[in-house]
Structures are given as C-alpha cells and as structure tokens.
Design an enzyme around this catalytic site. Structure first.
Site, PDB file in Angstrom:
ATOM      1  N   CYS A  79     -26.399 -10.701  -8.147  1.00  0.00           N
ATOM      2  CA  CYS A  79     -26.799 -10.987  -9.529  1.00  0.00           C
ATOM      3  C   CYS A  79     -25.747 -10.614 -10.572  1.00  0.00           C
ATOM      4  O   CYS A  79     -25.452 -11.396 -11.470  1.00  0.00           O
ATOM      5  CB  CYS A  79     -28.085 -10.238  -9.877  1.00  0.00           C
ATOM      6  SG  CYS A  79     -29.267 -10.049  -8.546  1.00  0.00           S
TER       7      CYS A  79
ATOM      8  N   TYR B  70     -24.392   4.074  -9.914  1.00  0.00           N
ATOM      9  CA  TYR B  70     -25.495   4.175  -8.954  1.00  0.00           C
ATOM     10  C   TYR B  70     -25.362   5.441  -8.111  1.00  0.00           C
ATOM     11  O   TYR B  70     -26.341   6.178  -7.901  1.00  0.00           O
ATOM     12  CB  TYR B  70     -25.523   2.943  -8.038  1.00  0.00           C
ATOM     13  CG  TYR B  70     -26.384   1.821  -8.540  1.00  0.00           C
ATOM     14  CD1 TYR B  70     -27.482   1.385  -7.827  1.00  0.00           C
ATOM     15  CD2 TYR B  70     -26.102   1.181  -9.751  1.00  0.00           C
ATOM     16  CE1 TYR B  70     -28.282   0.347  -8.273  1.00  0.00           C
ATOM     17  CE2 TYR B  70     -26.894   0.146 -10.213  1.00  0.00           C
ATOM     18  CZ  TYR B  70     -27.981  -0.270  -9.470  1.00  0.00           C
ATOM     19  OH  TYR B  70     -28.763  -1.290  -9.933  1.00  0.00           O
TER      20      TYR B  70
ATOM     21  N   TYR C  63     -31.934 -21.684  -5.770  1.00  0.00           N
ATOM     22  CA  TYR C  63     -31.371 -21.193  -7.029  1.00  0.00           C
ATOM     23  C   TYR C  63     -29.948 -20.690  -6.870  1.00  0.00           C
ATOM     24  O   TYR C  63     -29.116 -20.841  -7.774  1.00  0.00           O
ATOM     25  CB  TYR C  63     -32.286 -20.139  -7.664  1.00  0.00           C
ATOM     26  CG  TYR C  63     -32.278 -18.781  -7.010  1.00  0.00           C
ATOM     27  CD1 TYR C  63     -31.427 -17.789  -7.456  1.00  0.00           C
ATOM     28  CD2 TYR C  63     -33.121 -18.491  -5.945  1.00  0.00           C
ATOM     29  CE1 TYR C  63     -31.410 -16.540  -6.864  1.00  0.00           C
ATOM     30  CE2 TYR C  63     -33.115 -17.245  -5.352  1.00  0.00           C
ATOM     31  CZ  TYR C  63     -32.252 -16.268  -5.805  1.00  0.00           C
ATOM     32  OH  TYR C  63     -32.234 -15.031  -5.214  1.00  0.00           O
TER      33      TYR C  63
ATOM     34  N   GLU D 237     -26.931 -22.393  -9.049  1.00  0.00           N
ATOM     35  CA  GLU D 237     -26.202 -21.507  -9.957  1.00  0.00           C
ATOM     36  C   GLU D 237     -24.704 -21.576  -9.698  1.00  0.00           C
ATOM     37  O   GLU D 237     -23.902 -21.688 -10.637  1.00  0.00           O
ATOM     38  CB  GLU D 237     -26.702 -20.071  -9.805  1.00  0.00           C
ATOM     39  CG  GLU D 237     -28.057 -19.817 -10.439  1.00  0.00           C
ATOM     40  CD  GLU D 237     -28.568 -18.408 -10.207  1.00  0.00           C
ATOM     41  OE1 GLU D 237     -29.436 -17.964 -10.985  1.00  0.00           O
ATOM     42  OE2 GLU D 237     -28.114 -17.744  -9.243  1.00  0.00           O
TER      43      GLU D 237
ATOM     44  N   GLY E 283     -30.095 -20.386   1.968  1.00  0.00           N
ATOM     45  CA  GLY E 283     -31.114 -19.374   2.231  1.00  0.00           C
ATOM     46  C   GLY E 283     -30.526 -18.069   2.725  1.00  0.00           C
ATOM     47  O   GLY E 283     -29.334 -17.982   3.048  1.00  0.00           O
TER      48      GLY E 283
ATOM     49  N   THR F 111     -34.233  -9.113  -7.061  1.00  0.00           N
ATOM     50  CA  THR F 111     -33.909  -7.708  -7.300  1.00  0.00           C
ATOM     51  C   THR F 111     -35.018  -6.934  -8.016  1.00  0.00           C
ATOM     52  O   THR F 111     -35.388  -5.838  -7.591  1.00  0.00           O
ATOM     53  CB  THR F 111     -32.592  -7.606  -8.092  1.00  0.00           C
ATOM     54  OG1 THR F 111     -31.538  -8.124  -7.280  1.00  0.00           O
ATOM     55  CG2 THR F 111     -32.279  -6.170  -8.467  1.00  0.00           C
TER      56      THR F 111
ATOM     57  N   HIS G 254     -39.024 -18.285 -37.134  1.00  0.00           N
ATOM     58  CA  HIS G 254     -38.323 -19.521 -37.480  1.00  0.00           C
ATOM     59  C   HIS G 254     -36.974 -19.215 -38.105  1.00  0.00           C
ATOM     60  O   HIS G 254     -36.850 -18.258 -38.884  1.00  0.00           O
ATOM     61  CB  HIS G 254     -39.176 -20.330 -38.469  1.00  0.00           C
ATOM     62  CG  HIS G 254     -38.589 -21.644 -38.823  1.00  0.00           C
ATOM     63  ND1 HIS G 254     -38.591 -22.721 -37.962  1.00  0.00           N
ATOM     64  CD2 HIS G 254     -37.959 -22.050 -39.956  1.00  0.00           C
ATOM     65  CE1 HIS G 254     -37.992 -23.735 -38.551  1.00  0.00           C
ATOM     66  NE2 HIS G 254     -37.606 -23.367 -39.756  1.00  0.00           N
TER      67      HIS G 254
ATOM     68  N   GLU H  77     -40.084 -20.375 -30.845  1.00  0.00           N
ATOM     69  CA  GLU H  77     -41.272 -20.588 -31.680  1.00  0.00           C
ATOM     70  C   GLU H  77     -42.096 -21.770 -31.189  1.00  0.00           C
ATOM     71  O   GLU H  77     -43.306 -21.858 -31.444  1.00  0.00           O
ATOM     72  CB  GLU H  77     -40.880 -20.798 -33.135  1.00  0.00           C
ATOM     73  CG  GLU H  77     -40.169 -22.102 -33.425  1.00  0.00           C
ATOM     74  CD  GLU H  77     -39.825 -22.256 -34.907  1.00  0.00           C
ATOM     75  OE1 GLU H  77     -40.762 -22.355 -35.716  1.00  0.00           O
ATOM     76  OE2 GLU H  77     -38.618 -22.274 -35.228  1.00  0.00           O
TER      77      GLU H  77
END
Length: 455
Positions: A48, A99, A178, A182, A262, A311, A436, A441
């Site tokens: 990602c 991390y 996806y 992408e 996949g 994720t 707006h 909206e």
C-alpha cells in the site's frame, strides 16, 4: 500451571501482527515477534505505502497538462524513475524503523528470523532454538500468485516492481483485480505504454457494475489499453524483449510482464500441520469470529486467513484479538461493512452492498445516481467525470451502499463508512448540511431516485 517463555508469540511483523503484539504488550503480556524479512510487512514495504507514493508520482503528468487552463505555463517536464525509486526506499526504510521503534517501546521482543510452529505451544527459530508460548498468533500475510505456464519465470509481481532498475517502456499487466488496475493506471501515468490483460468480461470483479464499466472507460482514456477475455498461455524472451502469447494465438510484445492475478496465504512450511491447525483449500488458516483456529492456543489474523485481504482489516483483527485475549473484553472485527478504495486515476471508493447484492437481498431498493464534470476539470479542459451511486432499502430507508468514482473518492468513502457502519438512513443523509462547492456535497443533495426496484 505450565510455564512458558512468552505469553504470546507472533509470527509475522506486518500490520496485523504488529498491532496485536503492541496492544497485547500494553495489557502486560510478554510478547515476541518473529519476522524473516522486514518489519512492516507487505503494506509498508512492498504494498500500500510504496504503491500510493507511485500513484502520487503518476498524477503529476496530468497536473502539468491541466495547469494551462488555470493560467500557468509549465515548462518541459521529465521523469526520473531512479529518483522516485530511491525516494520511495528512503521513506519505507523510515517507516520500518518507526514500526520497530514502536514495538521496542511497547516492550515487544523482535526476533529477526524465520519461525515455524512445532506444536500447540512451541515454535522453532532458524537457529534451531525452540521457544514456548501460551498463545501463538499467525500473521504471515499472503504472497502474489503465479500460474504454471511456459516462461512464467520471466514475469514480475508487485514484490519486484518497486525496485526495477529502470521504468519499462512497454508493460503488460495481467489481472483484473484492484492491484492489477492500480499498477496499470500508475505505470501509464508515469509514461509506460501499458496493456492490461484480463481473462474475464470486465475488470474489478465483485465491485459495483457501474463503477467497473466507468473506470474501464476512464482508464482507456488515460492511456491504458484494456483487453478482456484475454488469457496468457506463454511468455518468451526474444530480440524485442518479451513476447506474450494469448489463447487466441495473438502475440504481444513488452519489456516487462507484471502478474497481479491474486494472492495466496503464506502458510507453506510454517509447520501448522504439525500442530493440527486446519487450512482451507487455498491454504488459508481457518478461524472463528475471534480469529481462533481449531487448536485453542493458536490464532491467526490478516491475509493469511483470507477473510478480507486489506491492511485495515488485518489491523482491526489484530487489535480485536489483543483486546479479547489479553484485555479480557470481548471484541470482534466486523467484516460486514468495509470501506475500501482503488487508487487508480481516477480513483474509486466503495462501501456496503453493490447494486446486484442489494437487489438479491432486499425486496425494494431505490438507486440514486449522479454524474457530473468536476469544477476543476472544466477549466482544465478535461472530459473526465465523477460518478456517485447511493443504494437505499426503500422499506427501512437504510443506506445499503455508496459507490464513488472520481478525485478524492478514497478520502470520501472513509468518512461515508462511518454513518453506514452506524446504520444511517437516507433521511440522515438528506438532513446533513452540504459543503459547497465540493464534489462530496452531491452525496447529501440527491433527492429523486434514478431507479426504483421492486420485487
């Protein structure tokens, strides 16, 4: 009472494993995490995060082209793949350190080694050492699937694409999910001649049909050549790069072939059979709603369970596991309402039921649609349109699903996910004040159904 080296041993330091380890340690558990590659897992290192960085880079060409409509004169622009690749690597290295630092500060022991399960409460490390734990959590994620066909070793996957020495001039992307769309979108944006091959009828199977059709048109207009009903039978190297043979005998030429067909759970060689952990036909770990396997001391979260390969889902499952097991308060990850985005250009956001799913589950469904040319596209002279769809159960007025295609769709759908998770009605949308001028909206100003379905 049995004595163990740890209260919890986590195999895999990706998003789900790290969250479970940190929260468990916060409850006072003695926790260790084993990771054989890099801390952060697929999302941070080769998923990602680097993908989104490349998506941002791919959109600058469009921004430069649109600038003239707003009075800007932009000089000649050139793209340097190596500079982007190196900047990406610098950022994910920083995140990897973050991390690891968070785990350290939480009191979690990081073991940079492979680990295999040897029993309900034991794990063997690469150096041969065996450690014990009251509970074991499998969080090893998934890996790209590659089919068996001649020349498949010449293909690359999402694991390798980020570190190529050069940007290929001609790329064939195989797949229709996806990840495939992408990468096809961003590679085309960066300047590669991109062909997307998908063996099905339309890309993004499982998504709302309107989104699938409209995204296919938008990607084509942005330079992605989409070939459906296309099945690859062989890949070979020749004087012109790589030749890709299709089922109908056609041969396409490319400099790189990216497979995105996949992902399969990373359970091979983990020793789960030794402990008697049940797997499904895909190799995914079978778990109950609390992420517990058929072996009471062993749990699993994230892509390795193949529930929803996203994720945020892994993170939520890991947190819920820690809350339940070590926080002593029942918490389950709710998979019924998952907002998600596809970061193509234009991007797609979706939450809740598709129109087909809604019609199959409810007797009366009202469909609200709007399609418009965003304000910025008018001056830019760009024809691309934003599309929105809201699905409503006519009997209860509850909003069943929201689907968006256009700039900012990912950001919008995250916020829309909150009211839908709370069970919002169309009246709730209607009584919400609009902001707006914004594209969002439109979601609260839809008044008349485009279609009314009654069975």
């Amino acid at each position: 009472m049995a004595s163990y080296d740890y209260d919890l041993f986590v195999i895999g330091a990706g998003s789900g494993g790290v969250r479970a380890a940190r929260i468990s340690a916060g409850y006072g558990a003695r926790v260790a995490v084993a990771e054989e590659f890099r801390v952060g897992g697929t999302c941070v290192i080769r998923g990602c995060v680097p993908k989104k960085l490349l998506v941002y880079a791919s959109r600058f060409a469009g921004e430069f082209a649109d600038a003239a409509g707003f009075g800007w004169t932009v000089g000649e622009s050139t793209f340097n793949w190596s500079a982007l690749r190196d900047a990406k690597e610098k950022e994910i290295t920083r995140l990897e350190g973050a991390y690891g630092g968070n785990l350290d500060r939480s009191g979690v022991e990081i073991l940079r080694t492979r680990a295999e399960v040897t029993g309900p409460n034991s794990v063997r490390l690469s150096d041969g050492r065996v450690v014990t734990a009251e509970r074991i959590l499998i969080a090893t994620g998934a890996r790209p699937f590659l089919p068996v066909l001649p020349g498949i070793e010449l293909a690359i996957t999402s694991n390798e694409i980020f570190d190529l020495p050069d940007l290929p001039e001609r790329v064939i992307v195989v797949g229709g999910g996806y990840i495939a769309v992408e990468f096809a979108s961003l590679l085309a944006g960066l300047g590669a001649r991109t062909t997307l091959l998908y063996r099905g009828e339309q890309i993004l199977r499982g998504f709302d049909s309107d989104l699938r059709d409209k995204l296919a048109v938008a990607l084509s207009r942005r330079g992605v050549e989409i070939c459906t009903h296309a099945d690859v039978t062989a890949i070979a190297r020749d004087a012109d790069g790589l030749s890709v043979t299709l089922g109908d005998g056609a041969i396409l030429q490319a400099d790189a072939v990216l497979y995105a067909t996949g992902r399969i759970p990373n359970t091979a060689g983990l020793g789960l059979d030794t402990a008697g952990v049940a797997l499904d036909a895909t190799g995914a770990v079978k778990v109950n709603a609390a992420s517990q396997t058929n072996v009471p001391s062993i749990y699993a979260v994230g892509d390795v369970t193949n529930r929803a390969q996203l994720t945020p889902v892994a993170i939520r499952e890991g947190h819920a596991f820690a809350d339940t097991v070590f926080g002593k308060r029942d918490s389950l990850a709710d998979h019924s309402m998952i907002p998600t985005a596809v970061f193509t250009t234009p991007e797609l956001g979706t939450v809740g039921l598709t129109e087909a799913e809604a019609l199959a589950a409810f007797k009366a469904v009202d469909v609200y649609k709007t399609e418009f040319r965003p304000m910025r596209n008018i001056l830019a002279g760009r024809d691309e349109r934003t599309f929105m769809k809201v699905l409503v159960d006519a009997a209860s007025d509850r909003v069943l699903g929201v689907h968006i295609l256009g700039e900012g769709a990912g950001e919008m759908i995250q916020l829309v996910g909150i009211p839908l998770t709370m069970g919002a009605t169309k009246r709730d949308f209607d009584r919400t004040m609009a902001v707006h001028p914004t594209a969002a909206e439109e979601l609260v100003t839809l008044r008349t159904p485009s279609e009314r379905h009654r069975s």
